[in-house]
Each structure stands twice: as C-alpha cells, then as structure tokens.
Design an enzyme around this catalytic site. Structure first.
Site, PDB file in Angstrom:
ATOM      1  N   HIS A   1      33.969  34.504  39.934  1.00 13.99           N
ATOM      2  CA  HIS A   1      35.270  35.082  39.632  1.00 13.99           C
ATOM      3  C   HIS A   1      35.758  34.427  38.356  1.00 13.99           C
ATOM      4  O   HIS A   1      35.921  33.217  38.299  1.00 13.99           O
ATOM      5  CB  HIS A   1      36.256  34.808  40.778  1.00 13.99           C
ATOM      6  CG  HIS A   1      37.591  35.438  40.546  1.00 13.99           C
ATOM      7  ND1 HIS A   1      37.992  36.618  41.133  1.00 13.99           N
ATOM      8  CD2 HIS A   1      38.622  35.062  39.764  1.00 13.99           C
ATOM      9  CE1 HIS A   1      39.202  36.932  40.727  1.00 13.99           C
ATOM     10  NE2 HIS A   1      39.619  36.003  39.898  1.00 13.99           N
ATOM     11  N   CYS A   2      35.943  35.208  37.345  1.00 13.27           N
ATOM     12  CA  CYS A   2      36.303  34.654  36.045  1.00 13.27           C
ATOM     13  C   CYS A   2      37.806  34.774  35.805  1.00 13.27           C
ATOM     14  O   CYS A   2      38.308  35.889  35.664  1.00 13.27           O
ATOM     15  CB  CYS A   2      35.553  35.394  34.938  1.00 13.27           C
ATOM     16  SG  CYS A   2      35.815  34.679  33.317  1.00 13.27           S
ATOM     17  N   PRO A   3      38.539  33.680  35.767  1.00 12.47           N
ATOM     18  CA  PRO A   3      39.975  33.779  35.534  1.00 12.47           C
ATOM     19  C   PRO A   3      40.316  34.233  34.126  1.00 12.47           C
ATOM     20  O   PRO A   3      41.344  34.845  33.899  1.00 12.47           O
ATOM     21  CB  PRO A   3      40.481  32.357  35.804  1.00 12.47           C
ATOM     22  CG  PRO A   3      39.306  31.480  35.742  1.00 12.47           C
ATOM     23  CD  PRO A   3      38.102  32.295  35.993  1.00 12.47           C
TER      24      PRO A   3
END
Lengths: 466, 159
Positions: free
Chosen positions: A188-190
């Site tokens: 999950h890439c912020p």
C-alpha cells in the site's frame, strides 16, 4: 484480557432461501436502484458516480503531486528560457513530455482499482463452511485458517480471510488500510494514496521509472544551466543569485534521486524475478526456505518472460463493478433473520450486512434479540452483544486478535518506498534493505463493523468483525 | 442479451431456489483463471457429468485465451504505455472482449442445457472470478423431488 475470538457461523437459512412472504414485504422498502459502489464494504472512496476509486486516506498524494508540479513549474519558468537560448528547444519539449507521462501514470495508479476482490456472498461463505465442517461434531468450529494446494509442484498455503469470508487466491493479500483483499498485492503506497496490486502495478512502475528520468533530467539541466551561467565570466555564487529557483530544484532533485532510483532498481529486480514486495519482504520464496534455486512457483524462469508477463500481460477488468446497479435481492435488507428461530450456537448471519449502514443493523439486531430473547443468561468468555462500532473499541481487541488469531500472515507491510522529493530520505545501500520506516499494518478484521457474539464461545474460535 | 437474460430470470421466479452449488477455482497451474473439473455430488441426479465437465472445460479454455501472454497482449501493452495509458479509455482490451464472449456462451448454455434441467449458471465475473455458481431450482408446481439436498445443507450448517 480474554480474546474476543469467536467466528460467526453463516446461517444458511437466513440467506437467499427465504420464505416468500418475507421477500414480498421487504421489496417495498427498496425505493431507488443504487449503484454497487454505494454499498461497497471496503474503505475506499468513490468519485464521479463510481468512475474514480481512491483509498480511504489519500495519504500524501497531494504532496506528491504538489512537489512534482512545483518542481517542474520552476524548471519551465526559470531554467528553460536560458537553456533554450543557449542549447536547444528540445529541452522543454522532453521535459514536458516526461512531466505529462509522470502525472498521467501517477493519477492512473491512484485512481485505478488495484485488483480488489469482491467479498464472498453469504451463500459462498456458507458453502465453504459446509465443505470444511464435515466432522459432524456438535460444537461449531470455524473454518481452518489455511488450506494447502499444489502450484507447479510446490506447496502453497492459502489463507482464509475472515473479513472477506473466502480462501484468498494465491498472491492475494488483505490490505487493512483499504479493508479489501487485493490480487497480487504488492504494497500500500501512501505516496500514491492507493494499494499497488495486479491491475495498477504497471502504472506504478511506469510512474517510478518516468519519475526517475524526470528527476535526473531536471537535475542535469539545472546543473548545466548553472554551469553555463558561471562560464559567462560570472562566479558560481553570482549565477546562483541570478537564478535562485534552480537551487530549490537542485536540492529537491538531489534528495529524491537516490530514493527514486533505488526504488526503480528494486522494482525492476522484483519484476525480473516475478515477485511482489510482499513476498520479498516475507521471504516466501527465499533460498533459505526452499531447497531448489528458485522457489518461486510463479516465475517463468526467464527474465524477459517475467518482465513481459508483468508489464505487458493482459489487463484484467475490475471485478468490483462499481457502476453496476444493485439487483433487487442484494438490496433487500436481511430482516428475515428475525423471523427464523436461531439455535443457541449460531448468530444472526451477516447476510446483507455490507449493504446496510451500521446503525440500521444495530437497531435491527437489538430489536430482534429483544423479541426472541436469545441473549444468553450467563456471560460467556467473550462479551455477549458486544457492539464494537467505533475504532478504539475494535482497536483494543486487535492486539489480542493479532497475537492469538492471526499470528503469521496478518502483518502487511505498508511500504513507504516511494518518496519522490522528500528531503529526509536516507540513501539506500542495498536495493531491498529493510526500511525501518515500514509500518506493520493491522490484521484483517475490519474496524468499522459491528460484532455480535451470542452463545457459548468455542475455545478455539476466532472473531471476524463482519 | 441482457434483456433475454432478464426474461430467463423472471422465468426463474416461477421456480423456487433450492440451493447453490459452487465450483471452486483450480490453482494447480498458478494464478491463471481455471475452474476445477470435479463434478459436485449435489448435481448427481440433475445433470449428466459430461455436460457440466464440457462447460467447465470450455470456460477454462476461454480464460486461457483471455490471459494468454503473446504477441497481441504485448502489442496492447506497449501501445498503452506509449500513449500514457490513455488508449484504455477508448479501446476495449482483449480480456474484456473474451469476457463478453464468455458471457454469451454462458447465456447460451443456460438456455439450451441448464434451464431445462432447473439449473442456472452465474457468470464467474459476477462473483469476482472466485467460483462458478450453479443455482439449483425446484418447480413449485411439481413436488420437491430433491428435498435431501436442501435439508442436508441446512442440517449440516445448523449445529
């Protein structure tokens, strides 16, 4: 504290096999047809009537976009006029093309469904339980957490997702930030504000590669600009004073180049070996565990084939069908459960839990159990009628949950490996070093669901918050 | 096509749903979409084995075609990359085209083979490609010829 680990059995009689009278009564409550995105159980946000999908927290996507736009804006405004005059007009052209490509890839990565698997329908979940629970014992046992299958002559464990109520396909992982199972889950890439999975991995890769080129290009051009200025008989300090914006760009690019190039290299390695960040971090196929050279059953054992398969493979469509309309039977709220006598070991099924607001469900539940008096007289080990709606209440049960119920697989790495212009990033020594900034996200159970636990809790039960 | 299917659905309202049988995914060859050829025992007296196996085999071959990594998919991928993926907004991907074919095939199978036997296949795409759902119906007019399946499913779950 006692673990609130009680799995709620799906009651098949509360499912689609309904008495006709219940169905007719509830059909009248459906007034307008709604689109499926409105009742989507995950934590995503939708815009433009379901056309655009985003994670619940956009993270630092605005910052990412802002940094890219500001840096490029400064470049075009302050460096390009000088360079066009002294070098060639192609510099802003190339810069512009790269900028457009970067922004498009970024937006595409952020707004694309990463490969979310829709949750199992209650019928399916009941069928899975029925297939597993063949021992015929009187006490109910929840489905086992893992199932082993053979993939290309290698044993792979499929894990049961208590939130989505299905055995996760291989390479699928549950993202607790988005509360969805995502196929070929990478991380999950912020910075992008979304999960990176099967459907948007190629966009993500294009984004970081093009961003590497853009950053290097701007860096090179700015250096050239300042060098050319200082060669015209002025000192370096004077040149910098004449073009202060160049210094800003230089600083931003200098600090981000290391991390972006490192990230690009890391993901190139992952693509060449057909791995995901998730698998690499967990060491699922590392040589320490497996006797063979390459333990990865998904690899084609050829770098080119692996690259082509991941980047140029077919583009699967979105499985969640955001803009489809809800069919009538999906929209009918599950009031029928209150009419069915429930044996003490079962609880109200979450048949249509995901189609209602939490408040409606609470009101209905309290009413139906008041009427039927199904609250057990003695307090079992777990809390009866424990209505956990808010975050903190559920969060308190999570540590025990994670400690006891899902010890191995619930740790999802939330990788912040793509900070484009962050100044605080350290240089990466190895391509896949363990970044101490990895946050281990919480396990599968959702935070925003109600929990009803009735009857005696089996000792080894697990709680999914449906 | 959607209209006809809706009529088929309405036809189904005359019959009552008894149970649903699920054909699970077969992961022995990796993550490609493939369904198990194992015949579910609940359908023993409803349909011949060969018919269902043939349907599943044909579906599997369609999915193989959709997910094939070859010249056309590379071309599509490179073209998409070159146009910054804008082309996906205008063009239908090969996968989507094959999915439409599959949906047509399932509808045809339902009309010809499954509906006359009181069964209904649900397109796996509507179930997230997890299962091939087969709904088993019972005519309200005739007496319930297979009460055992519904009772056993209810009995085994209600413990």
């Amino acid at each position: 504290m006692m673990k609130n680990c009680e799995y709620q059995q799906i009651d098949p009689r509360a499912l689609s096999v309904l008495p006709q009278s219940a169905q007719n009564n509830t059909e009248k409550t459906v007034q307008r047809s709604r689109r499926k995105w409105e009742v989507f159980p995950g934590k995503n946000r939708f815009f433009c009537d379901g056309r655009i999908i985003l994670a619940s927290q956009s993270g630092v996507l605005p910052l990412t976009l802002g940094l890219i736009i500001v840096t490029c804006g400064l470049f075009f405004a302050f460096d390009c006029p000088f360079l066009v005059k002294h070098l060639t007009v192609f510099i802003p052209v190339i810069g512009g093309a790269l900028f457009v490509f970067v922004v498009f890839s970024l937006l595409r990565t952020s707004f694309t469904d990463p490969g979310i698997l829709p949750r199992a329908t209650p019928d399916e979940a009941a069928d899975i339980e029925k297939q597993i629970d063949t021992s015929g014992s009187s006490t109910y046992r929840p489905p086992p957490r893992t199932k082993e299958i053979l993939i290309n002559q290698q044993v792979v464990k499929l894990k049961y997702c208590f939130t989505c109520k299905m055995f996760r396909p291989p390479r699928t992982s549950h993202c607790s930030l988005c509360d969805n199972c995502v196929e070929r889950f990478d991380h999950h890439c912020p910075w992008v504000g979304n999960c990176v999975g099967k459907r948007n991995y190629r966009f993500f890769y294009s984004f970081i590669i093009s961003l590497s080129f853009l950053t290097s290009f701007i860096f090179g051009c700015v250096i050239t600009h300042i060098t050319l200025r200082s060669q015209e008989g002025k000192s370096l300090v004077q040149s910098i004073q004449e073009s202060p914006a160049s210094v800003v760009e230089l600083v931003i690019c200098f600090f981000s180049i290391w991390s972006i190039l490192g990230l690009s290299g890391f993901h190139t390695y992952l693509i060449a070996s057909n791995l995901t960040t998730n698998e690499d971090i967990k060491g699922s196929w590392s040589s320490k565990r497996c006797a063979e050279e390459s333990g990865n059953p998904y690899s084609y054992n050829s770098i080119i084939t692996n690259c082509c398969a991941t980047l140029c493979g077919p583009m699967p469509p979105s499985l969640i069908d955001r803009r489809g309309f809800l069919s009538l039977d999906e929209a009918i709220p599950a009031v029928s459960a209150s009419e069915i006598e429930l044996p003490p070991f079962t609880v109200k099924s979450d048949a249509h839990m995901c189609t209602q607001s939490t408040k409606d469900v609470l009101e209905r539940m309290v009413h139906s159990y008041d009427v039927h008096g199904l609250c057990p007289p003695a307090t079992p080990k777990t809390t009866p009628l424990d209505l956990e709606v808010s975050g903190p209440a559920a969060a308190s049960s999570e540590p025990s949950l994670s400690a006891g119920c899902l010890p191995q697989d619930a740790r999802q790495p939330v990788v912040p490996p793509c900070p484009p212009f962050s100044r605080s990033n350290k240089r990466r020594d190895s391509l896949h070093s363990i970044n101490p900034a990895f946050r281990l996200a919480s396990p599968s159970p959702s935070l925003s669901r109600t929990t009803f636990i009735l009857g005696d809790a089996p000792d080894n039960g697990f709680i999914p918050l449906p | 096509m959607a209209k006809e299917f809706h009529n088929l659905q309405e036809l189904r309202h005359n019959a009552s749903l008894v149970t649903k049988v699920f054909v699970q995914r077969d992961y022995t060859e990796g993550t490609v979409c493939r369904f198990q050829a194992k015949f579910p025992s609940e359908l023993d007296n409803r349909i011949e084995r060969t018919l269902l196996e043939e349907t599943v085999k044909t579906l599997n071959s369609y999915y193989v075609e959709a997910e094939k990594i070859g010249g056309q998919s590379y071309l599509e991928g490179c073209l998409a990359c070159a146009t910054a993926y804008i082309v996906f907004l205008c063009m239908e991907t090969r996968y989507e085209k094959v999915l439409k074919k599959i949906s047509g095939y399932i509808h045809e199978q339902n009309e010809k083979i499954y509906a006359p036997r009181g069964l209904l296949l649900t397109d796996p795409v509507e179930r997230g490609m997890r299962v091939l759902e087969i709904s088993v119906f019972e005519d309200r007019g005739s007496g319930s010829s297979s009460p055992s399946s519904s009772m056993s499913s209810a009995g085994s779950s209600a413990r």
